[in-house]
Design a protein around this motif. Structure first.
Motif: not given
Length: 126
Positions: A82, A21, A84, A19, A71, A69, A17, A80
């Protein structure tokens, strides 16, 4: 002047995973459409996920199958992505882009976005 700065890209093993930014500054639009695009080596840029600020609307490429995802943190003006269950085919340069246009009909179209970050590299090995 709108500025977008991405970070978070890295080299990971398949199944891992990350994330990403995207910190935005200089936006004065009441509503902003922010989209994460990616461009694999030798391929065209494609939209991965989008979000309309000021609301809860999100948009995803069908092939993400719930793995990604998008967000936002309004207080930090940061967006962000994300990611996975990463796969080798997710290897690409990832960019965030912003526009004052509506997300609904524009989020998949790179040419509709005037503001881009410098990109962050994601490499997924098998």
């Amino acid at each position: 002047q709108v500025q977008l700065v991405e970070s978070g890209g890295a080299s990971v093993q398949a199944g891992g995973s990350l994330r990403l930014s995207c910190v935005a500054s200089g936006t004065t639009w009441r509503r902003v459409c922010v989209v994460w695009f990616r461009q694999p080596p030798g391929k065209e840029r494609e939209a991965v996920a989008g979000i309309r600020t000021g609301g809860l609307d999100t948009y995803y490429h069908d092939s993400m199958n719930g793995r990604f995802t998008i967000s936002q943190d309004t207080a930090k003006n940061t967006y962000y992505l994300q990611m996975d269950s990463l796969k080798p085919e997710d290897t690409a340069m990832y960019y965030c882009a912003a526009s004052g246009l509506s997300c609904l009909n524009n989020w998949r179209i790179p040419q509709r976005f005037d503001y881009w970050g410098q990109g962050t590299q994601v490499t997924v090995s098998s």
